[in-house]
Design a protein around this motif. Sequence first.
Motif, PDB file in Angstrom:
ATOM      1  N   ALA A 169       0.827  -1.203   0.000  1.00  0.00           N
ATOM      2  CA  ALA A 169       0.000   0.000   0.000  1.00  0.00           C
ATOM      3  C   ALA A 169       0.866   1.259   0.000  1.00  0.00           C
ATOM      4  CB  ALA A 169      -0.932  -0.011   1.210  1.00  0.00           C
ATOM      5  N   ARG A 170       1.998   1.205   0.677  1.00  0.00           N
ATOM      6  CA  ARG A 170       2.923   2.346   0.686  1.00  0.00           C
ATOM      7  C   ARG A 170       3.463   2.598  -0.730  1.00  0.00           C
ATOM      8  NH1 ARG A 170       6.879   5.069   3.771  1.00  0.00           N
ATOM      9  NH2 ARG A 170       7.972   6.390   2.263  1.00  0.00           N
ATOM     10  N   ILE A 171       3.779   1.530  -1.458  1.00  0.00           N
ATOM     11  CA  ILE A 171       4.238   1.687  -2.837  1.00  0.00           C
ATOM     12  C   ILE A 171       3.159   2.359  -3.678  1.00  0.00           C
ATOM     13  CG2 ILE A 171       4.820   0.413  -4.938  1.00  0.00           C
ATOM     14  CD1 ILE A 171       6.314  -1.593  -3.247  1.00  0.00           C
ATOM     15  N   MET A 172       1.913   1.896  -3.535  1.00  0.00           N
ATOM     16  CA  MET A 172       0.821   2.485  -4.288  1.00  0.00           C
ATOM     17  C   MET A 172       0.615   3.962  -3.924  1.00  0.00           C
ATOM     18  SD  MET A 172      -0.369   0.498  -6.506  1.00  0.00           S
ATOM     19  CE  MET A 172      -0.496  -1.206  -7.018  1.00  0.00           C
ATOM     20  N   LYS A 173       0.805   4.279  -2.667  1.00  0.00           N
ATOM     21  CA  LYS A 173       0.687   5.681  -2.251  1.00  0.00           C
ATOM     22  C   LYS A 173       1.768   6.525  -2.909  1.00  0.00           C
ATOM     23  CE  LYS A 173       0.665   8.668   1.833  1.00  0.00           C
ATOM     24  NZ  LYS A 173       0.777   8.714   3.317  1.00  0.00           N
ATOM     25  N   ASP A 174       3.003   6.021  -2.927  1.00  0.00           N
ATOM     26  CA  ASP A 174       4.089   6.756  -3.572  1.00  0.00           C
ATOM     27  C   ASP A 174       3.795   6.992  -5.050  1.00  0.00           C
ATOM     28  OD1 ASP A 174       5.514   6.910  -1.240  1.00  0.00           O
ATOM     29  OD2 ASP A 174       6.860   5.242  -1.696  1.00  0.00           O
ATOM     30  N   ILE A 175       3.163   6.013  -5.690  1.00  0.00           N
ATOM     31  CA  ILE A 175       2.817   6.151  -7.112  1.00  0.00           C
ATOM     32  C   ILE A 175       1.689   7.154  -7.302  1.00  0.00           C
ATOM     33  CG2 ILE A 175       1.845   4.909  -9.083  1.00  0.00           C
ATOM     34  CD1 ILE A 175       3.361   2.425  -8.118  1.00  0.00           C
ATOM     35  N   LEU A 176       0.681   7.087  -6.442  1.00  0.00           N
ATOM     36  CA  LEU A 176      -0.479   7.961  -6.584  1.00  0.00           C
ATOM     37  C   LEU A 176      -0.122   9.426  -6.338  1.00  0.00           C
ATOM     38  CD1 LEU A 176      -3.185   5.764  -4.812  1.00  0.00           C
ATOM     39  CD2 LEU A 176      -3.111   6.354  -7.244  1.00  0.00           C
ATOM     40  N   VAL A 177       0.726   9.690  -5.362  1.00  0.00           N
ATOM     41  CA  VAL A 177       1.066  11.089  -5.076  1.00  0.00           C
ATOM     42  C   VAL A 177       1.879  11.708  -6.207  1.00  0.00           C
ATOM     43  CG1 VAL A 177       1.000  10.743  -2.589  1.00  0.00           C
ATOM     44  CG2 VAL A 177       3.169  10.479  -3.808  1.00  0.00           C
ATOM     45  N   ARG A 178       2.396  10.862  -7.092  1.00  0.00           N
ATOM     46  CA  ARG A 178       3.170  11.366  -8.231  1.00  0.00           C
ATOM     47  C   ARG A 178       2.359  11.389  -9.512  1.00  0.00           C
ATOM     48  NH1 ARG A 178       6.279   9.621  -4.379  1.00  0.00           N
ATOM     49  NH2 ARG A 178       8.282  10.648  -4.010  1.00  0.00           N
ATOM     50  N   GLY A 179       1.055  11.235  -9.403  1.00  0.00           N
ATOM     51  CA  GLY A 179       0.213  11.598 -10.518  1.00  0.00           C
ATOM     52  C   GLY A 179      -0.452  10.523 -11.323  1.00  0.00           C
ATOM     53  N   GLY A 180      -0.287   9.250 -11.015  1.00  0.00           N
ATOM     54  CA  GLY A 180      -1.033   8.297 -11.821  1.00  0.00           C
ATOM     55  C   GLY A 180      -0.460   6.898 -11.807  1.00  0.00           C
ATOM     56  N   THR A 181      -1.228   5.997 -12.389  1.00  0.00           N
ATOM     57  CA  THR A 181      -0.883   4.573 -12.375  1.00  0.00           C
ATOM     58  C   THR A 181      -0.849   3.973 -13.780  1.00  0.00           C
ATOM     59  OG1 THR A 181      -3.225   3.962 -12.135  1.00  0.00           O
ATOM     60  CG2 THR A 181      -1.953   4.260 -10.108  1.00  0.00           C
ATOM     61  N   ARG A 182      -0.864   4.784 -14.824  1.00  0.00           N
ATOM     62  CA  ARG A 182      -1.024   4.261 -16.173  1.00  0.00           C
ATOM     63  C   ARG A 182       0.116   3.328 -16.574  1.00  0.00           C
ATOM     64  NH1 ARG A 182      -5.304   6.141 -19.020  1.00  0.00           N
ATOM     65  NH2 ARG A 182      -4.487   4.947 -20.781  1.00  0.00           N
ATOM     66  N   TYR A 183       1.291   3.519 -16.040  1.00  0.00           N
ATOM     67  CA  TYR A 183       2.410   2.663 -16.440  1.00  0.00           C
ATOM     68  C   TYR A 183       2.408   1.313 -15.717  1.00  0.00           C
ATOM     69  CZ  TYR A 183       4.515   4.596 -12.167  1.00  0.00           C
ATOM     70  OH  TYR A 183       4.753   4.986 -10.870  1.00  0.00           O
ATOM     71  N   LEU A 184       1.524   1.147 -14.728  1.00  0.00           N
ATOM     72  CA  LEU A 184       1.442  -0.145 -14.043  1.00  0.00           C
ATOM     73  C   LEU A 184       0.782  -1.181 -14.947  1.00  0.00           C
ATOM     74  CD1 LEU A 184       0.325   0.905 -10.445  1.00  0.00           C
ATOM     75  CD2 LEU A 184       2.620   0.258 -11.213  1.00  0.00           C
ATOM     76  N   MET A 185       1.282  -2.399 -14.894  1.00  0.00           N
ATOM     77  CA  MET A 185       0.737  -3.466 -15.723  1.00  0.00           C
ATOM     78  C   MET A 185      -0.567  -4.000 -15.125  1.00  0.00           C
ATOM     79  SD  MET A 185       4.310  -5.420 -16.716  1.00  0.00           S
ATOM     80  CE  MET A 185       5.050  -5.216 -15.082  1.00  0.00           C
ATOM     81  N   ALA A 186      -1.302  -4.771 -15.923  1.00  0.00           N
ATOM     82  CA  ALA A 186      -2.625  -5.238 -15.503  1.00  0.00           C
ATOM     83  C   ALA A 186      -2.567  -6.097 -14.249  1.00  0.00           C
ATOM     84  CB  ALA A 186      -3.290  -6.013 -16.641  1.00  0.00           C
ATOM     85  N   ILE A 187      -1.473  -6.832 -14.061  1.00  0.00           N
ATOM     86  CA  ILE A 187      -1.375  -7.717 -12.902  1.00  0.00           C
ATOM     87  C   ILE A 187      -1.293  -6.927 -11.601  1.00  0.00           C
ATOM     88  CG2 ILE A 187       1.134  -7.886 -12.860  1.00  0.00           C
ATOM     89  CD1 ILE A 187       0.788 -10.902 -12.299  1.00  0.00           C
ATOM     90  N   SER A 188      -1.068  -5.625 -11.689  1.00  0.00           N
ATOM     91  CA  SER A 188      -1.074  -4.789 -10.484  1.00  0.00           C
ATOM     92  C   SER A 188      -2.430  -4.809  -9.799  1.00  0.00           C
ATOM     93  CB  SER A 188      -0.685  -3.353 -10.836  1.00  0.00           C
ATOM     94  OG  SER A 188       0.592  -3.295 -11.441  1.00  0.00           O
ATOM     95  N   CYS A 189      -3.492  -5.096 -10.551  1.00  0.00           N
ATOM     96  CA  CYS A 189      -4.819  -5.222  -9.939  1.00  0.00           C
ATOM     97  C   CYS A 189      -4.833  -6.397  -8.964  1.00  0.00           C
ATOM     98  CB  CYS A 189      -5.881  -5.422 -11.015  1.00  0.00           C
ATOM     99  SG  CYS A 189      -5.953  -4.122 -12.254  1.00  0.00           S
ATOM    100  N   TRP A 190      -4.200  -7.498  -9.354  1.00  0.00           N
ATOM    101  CA  TRP A 190      -4.146  -8.661  -8.466  1.00  0.00           C
ATOM    102  C   TRP A 190      -3.281  -8.375  -7.245  1.00  0.00           C
ATOM    103  CZ3 TRP A 190       0.094 -12.334  -7.807  1.00  0.00           C
ATOM    104  CH2 TRP A 190      -0.261 -13.423  -6.983  1.00  0.00           C
ATOM    105  N   TYR A 191      -2.166  -7.697  -7.455  1.00  0.00           N
ATOM    106  CA  TYR A 191      -1.335  -7.318  -6.305  1.00  0.00           C
ATOM    107  C   TYR A 191      -2.169  -6.562  -5.272  1.00  0.00           C
ATOM    108  CZ  TYR A 191       2.538  -8.147  -9.627  1.00  0.00           C
ATOM    109  OH  TYR A 191       3.409  -8.684 -10.537  1.00  0.00           O
TER     110      TYR A 191
END
Length: 661
Positions: free
Chosen positions: A492-514
């Motif tokens: 969740a901390r990783i996802m927070k670091d990504i979100l505060v920097r503006g988006g998740t578009r570069y994450l692959m589809a399997i990130s949903c399962w993570y």
Amino acid sequence: MSNPAWFDYSAQRQKRKRAALACEVCHSKKIRCDLQTRSTQGHNTCTNCALSAKDCHVRQPKRDKIRQGTDGGRTHPLTPPGDRSATSSNILDPVLPAGSPELLDIDSSALTTNAGVMAPQQEALLPRPSTNGGSMLQNPHRMPSQAALISVNDISPSTRSDRYPVDPGFLHVYGPENESDARNQVISSKKQPNFLDVSQPDLQQSFTETYFEYCYPWCPVLDKSSLASDLAQSPLLDNALALVGSHVQPPMIPHAGPESYYDRARRRFYDDEEADLITNLKAVLLFYWWAPRPPSMVHRHSSWWWTSVVIRHCQQAGFSHESESDTTDPQRNLGIRRRIWWTAFARERLTSICQGKPCIIDPEDCNIPEPSLDDFPPDLADKSKAEVFIYWVRLCAIIGRVAKYLSKTSSDSSSNSFPAHLGKELIEWVRSLPPHLQLPIGASYTANFNRDAHQLHLPYLTIIIVLYLKRSPQSSLPHALPPSILAATCLARIMKDILVRGGTRYLMAISCWYSGMAFIALLQASANEELKPGADADLDILTLAIKQLKTMWGTANVFDQGFERLRANAKSSQSDDFLASLTNNDAAGQNLNSVDTNMHNGVDWLDYFPFVSAQTSPVADKLLAQQSMQVFPFDNFFDTSLLNFQDVFEGFDSWNDKNLF
């Protein structure tokens, strides 16, 4: 819960004003022809021709004659049956002979075949995408166990094909959402007009930059030095690269869009328009960034399908075996062959663990060496991206062994001990990372954010969550042990670091399962009074991340609905019983304060987290403060595996929003 079954992937269409089939006589006289209806009843003439004793010949529309002329009358045996779920192109997909086991989704209409190939007139019978997001199923709450892909009312038994159960494995955790998605899975997005061709230099440059910036560490199959010439020579590769660039970072100027690029590329692949094997494999590997549908249905647009295609081609071409002569022959292009092979290998391992599917590749049958920096071009500017790929492949190899172990324990009740050897492999992997690839989340906020290092740790943390989820006989929800909870809060901390920097578009589809696996563990933590505030904040982060991922990946819809329902259950009138079931001790008497004198076969779970401190998150602070939790009893730990968490969720009926995009 029974396995979800096949569901028709067909959209509602406006009623056709003209018959799909008509004979030449009726057409010339401008009268209604019932050839289409009568052909489904076993007749080969229309009523008018039968009464007048005239020969009844199916009329071929002029547009189909033109299409056949431009296509040279070729048939394309590799092209799959007409599937308009991901395209609205008017190009006709040749269809295999009637009675073929291939999966067809065709409305009840006449199937006029000649030597096993569908007549051109039948293009009108192929399904078209919906314009309103509706489903052809009248009762979305009814889930038939088996039905026919081809309508059984008007088609002879020889053309019928039964639907097979779909068992995507990890989606059992979100079972009702998975079934609902399979019922209502209709893509209602409208493609943009094709204003500009892919060959536009400015667009092509944009797509190239996006690939090397965001995708190269996970799919290093294109080289800057030769890319321009490769794209000029291969429309297949050109469209595949455009698919990636337009989906990950869409240009703001008009362009055809990823759906159109994907459709062009896959058709060129199936039509064998590209003669070079390496170029074909490069392009197909780029299809990984187009996944409009979750794996709740069997279809030919999934990462599992395309990865399998690459693996089979590589095996047929001998990529998995190298001889001494291969290593000394510069014409063999061993570097790119190895990068292609290991990209497919890593993806297959990840899909195996998250969808519960068996792997095609058996490492014992291969002698290809692990990827190294020598496999990359010497002029590669950023060597760290090559290092990310090397360590990612090593991690995925361990994940593959975990998936195989879990599949065995789910079928063998006698194998219930914790796989300490795999735990040690994970610890060795995280310790082997060079400093610039270590996860920098030891402080309360991330000052030196490394996008690739953050992504690299997503599968690592998820596999720890999987290993430390235990089935509790008192609850349908898996019992998340402290290592699982700590891994989830780090994710969740990783996802927070990504979100505060503006988006998740570069994450692959399997990130949903993570995110889905981390949610299960943190929901467990929210039942503990000490962990609840921090766990709730982490759950909010994961929910926000999934909503952002919905803009790109259909799989995110399943988890988004599951998240909402789980949290609602925890807050409902039965919340006391719900939380009690989460915190209820199992037969081994395990809880957050339990202590055992055994070191879990030599594995100290804190060794998984050299990057964690009390400042990483409030949940991490509480867990690390309880020093008594350094070891846990694990008797009969694997009384079930991840694949058997199918009854965690209950009672979800339908989507609130059927539009996936």
